[in-house]
Design a protein around this motif. Sequence first.
Motif, mmCIF file in Angstrom:
data_model
loop_
_atom_site.group_PDB
_atom_site.id
_atom_site.type_symbol
_atom_site.label_atom_id
_atom_site.label_comp_id
_atom_site.label_asym_id
_atom_site.label_seq_id
_atom_site.Cartn_x
_atom_site.Cartn_y
_atom_site.Cartn_z
ATOM 1 N N ASN A 241 0.846 -1.188 0.000
ATOM 2 C CA ASN A 241 0.000 0.000 0.000
ATOM 3 C C ASN A 241 0.884 1.241 0.000
ATOM 4 N N VAL A 242 0.581 2.173 -0.902
ATOM 5 C CA VAL A 242 1.472 3.322 -1.080
ATOM 6 C C VAL A 242 1.662 4.137 0.196
ATOM 7 N N GLN A 243 0.551 4.498 0.847
ATOM 8 C CA GLN A 243 0.687 5.347 2.036
ATOM 9 C C GLN A 243 1.494 4.666 3.145
ATOM 10 N N GLU A 244 1.154 3.402 3.390
ATOM 11 C CA GLU A 244 1.845 2.693 4.483
ATOM 12 C C GLU A 244 3.329 2.493 4.193
ATOM 13 N N PHE A 245 3.609 2.014 2.987
ATOM 14 C CA PHE A 245 4.991 1.651 2.650
ATOM 15 C C PHE A 245 5.891 2.881 2.559
ATOM 16 N N VAL A 246 5.410 3.889 1.842
ATOM 17 C CA VAL A 246 6.202 5.113 1.696
ATOM 18 C C VAL A 246 6.289 5.824 3.051
ATOM 19 N N GLY A 247 5.158 5.849 3.769
ATOM 20 C CA GLY A 247 5.133 6.509 5.074
ATOM 21 C C GLY A 247 6.138 5.910 6.054
ATOM 22 N N LYS A 248 6.207 4.587 6.069
ATOM 23 C CA LYS A 248 7.120 3.896 6.988
ATOM 24 C C LYS A 248 8.580 4.255 6.661
ATOM 25 N N SER A 249 8.903 4.226 5.370
ATOM 26 C CA SER A 249 10.264 4.580 4.940
ATOM 27 C C SER A 249 10.603 6.016 5.321
ATOM 28 N N CYS A 250 9.643 6.918 5.085
ATOM 29 C CA CYS A 250 9.868 8.332 5.390
ATOM 30 C C CYS A 250 10.144 8.519 6.884
ATOM 31 N N ASN A 251 9.351 7.849 7.720
ATOM 32 C CA ASN A 251 9.549 8.001 9.165
ATOM 33 C C ASN A 251 10.931 7.520 9.596
ATOM 34 N N GLU A 252 11.331 6.362 9.069
ATOM 35 C CA GLU A 252 12.648 5.804 9.429
ATOM 36 C C GLU A 252 13.775 6.748 9.010
ATOM 37 N N ILE A 253 13.704 7.178 7.766
ATOM 38 C CA ILE A 253 14.773 8.027 7.235
ATOM 39 C C ILE A 253 14.775 9.394 7.924
ATOM 40 N N LYS A 254 13.585 9.965 8.081
ATOM 41 C CA LYS A 254 13.532 11.313 8.664
ATOM 42 C C LYS A 254 14.077 11.312 10.087
ATOM 43 N N SER A 255 13.695 10.305 10.884
ATOM 44 C CA SER A 255 14.163 10.331 12.274
ATOM 45 C C SER A 255 15.687 10.140 12.354
ATOM 46 N N LEU A 256 16.236 9.307 11.473
ATOM 47 C CA LEU A 256 17.705 9.153 11.469
ATOM 48 C C LEU A 256 18.397 10.421 10.965
ATOM 49 N N SER A 257 17.762 11.070 10.006
ATOM 50 C CA SER A 257 18.388 12.283 9.457
ATOM 51 C C SER A 257 18.424 13.393 10.511
ATOM 52 N N ILE A 258 17.396 13.421 11.359
ATOM 53 C CA ILE A 258 17.391 14.421 12.436
ATOM 54 C C ILE A 258 18.443 14.049 13.482
ATOM 55 N N LYS A 259 18.437 12.762 13.858
ATOM 56 C CA LYS A 259 19.364 12.295 14.890
ATOM 57 C C LYS A 259 20.831 12.531 14.512
ATOM 58 N N TYR A 260 21.154 12.308 13.235
ATOM 59 C CA TYR A 260 22.565 12.431 12.829
ATOM 60 C C TYR A 260 22.840 13.670 11.971
ATOM 61 N N ASN A 261 21.855 14.564 11.918
ATOM 62 C CA ASN A 261 22.029 15.822 11.217
ATOM 63 C C ASN A 261 22.425 15.641 9.747
ATOM 64 N N LYS A 262 21.623 14.864 9.036
ATOM 65 C CA LYS A 262 21.879 14.616 7.608
ATOM 66 C C LYS A 262 20.729 15.181 6.775
ATOM 67 N N ASP A 263 21.019 15.468 5.518
ATOM 68 C CA ASP A 263 19.941 15.751 4.575
ATOM 69 C C ASP A 263 19.255 14.420 4.270
ATOM 70 N N SER A 264 18.065 14.505 3.679
ATOM 71 C CA SER A 264 17.359 13.263 3.386
ATOM 72 C C SER A 264 16.702 13.323 2.004
ATOM 73 N N HIS A 265 16.449 12.140 1.468
ATOM 74 C CA HIS A 265 15.795 12.067 0.163
ATOM 75 C C HIS A 265 14.927 10.819 0.080
ATOM 76 N N MET A 266 14.012 10.832 -0.865
ATOM 77 C CA MET A 266 13.144 9.674 -1.065
ATOM 78 C C MET A 266 12.855 9.527 -2.558
ATOM 79 N N TRP A 267 12.874 8.274 -3.023
ATOM 80 C CA TRP A 267 12.597 7.990 -4.434
ATOM 81 C C TRP A 267 11.153 7.558 -4.622
ATOM 82 N N ILE A 268 10.603 7.937 -5.746
ATOM 83 C CA ILE A 268 9.250 7.529 -6.105
ATOM 84 C C ILE A 268 9.310 6.642 -7.344
#
Length: 331
Positions: A241-268
């Motif tokens: 499911n698009v919302q669940e799958f993309v949403g889960k990835s976004c949450n994982e990446i975003k929280s790590l990017s904040i924790k380690y002060n990195k830029d972030s990106h996502m592919w569609i």
Amino acid sequence: MVKYGFSYFGNRIPKYVKKDLLDFKKIGFEIVLHTFSENDFLFYKDTMKRIVSDSKELGYEVWLDPWGYGGIFGGEAFSGFLQNNIEESQISNKEERLGSVCLNSEKFRNYMKEWIKSCKAIGADKIFWDEPHFYIFEPYNRYPEEFSCRCDTCKKNFYKIFNYEMPTKFNEDIKTYRNIVINDFLKEMTNFAKGLGIDNIICFVPEEAYETGINNYEQISSLKTISNIGSDPYWYGWNKNVQEFVGKSCNEIKSLSIKYNKDSHMWIQSFKVPEGRENEIEDAVIKIKESGIENILFWGIRGCEHISSISSDNPEKVWNIITQIIKKDKN
Ligand SMILES: [Zn+2]
């Protein structure tokens, strides 16, 4: 403000590449990822130099991708290194020679460094480490019944770390060992690139797929040599499911990017889009924007109509939707 980007491959004729780049610039794209495969590295280096230079001149941020390199990165490209150095390949626990290089191979690591140097030489300042992974067995249910790498070097290294002979049956130590190896490889490569003044961007296979060898995103995300982390939750391909799958990835990446002060990106996913489900692309964009991820990229251009093995059912419709999304956002 979100930056939009796309991947570009399949055309090495500079005047036509430039025409495309101009068209896409008008839509509002700001990042171009150029694949820079072993084939390009060996046969198109100066051509790629011109393509990178034209991209920068048009104001693009340029990312270079070791597409399919050594069979350990994502991409529809073969490895010439492996063809000429078959003894450097990964070996399975069933003593099978596999179509990916061993991540411990000194010869391959040196070859990879030559590629990094050539990225610099052709004018790029950002490398996109595309889905680094151990050999992926097909069909997919063969792992971990079958795993790699059990070459002589890996057996020796495993013994040094765990003080017993590497078993032929998968266990937790093998999982740990593979994670150590892939981390070590990426650390050495990103460090080398950083030393040349190149930024490192990494894209993880979604869902922490253990078959890649990466046990968690955190260890690699924390590397000082990496400035941007992301993932490619291709929901059509994974049948999710698009919302669940993309949403889960976004949450994982975003929280790590904040924790380690990195830029972030996502592919569609903009390839192999099934007929009638094109609008889900907009759902994915909304989800990513909600998460605060700064860079949104599409793989690839025009619904991938030019690469028949992964073309969308209705590439024109896919591209129209993407174009409208960006135009709406940028105006
Ligand atoms: Zn090995």
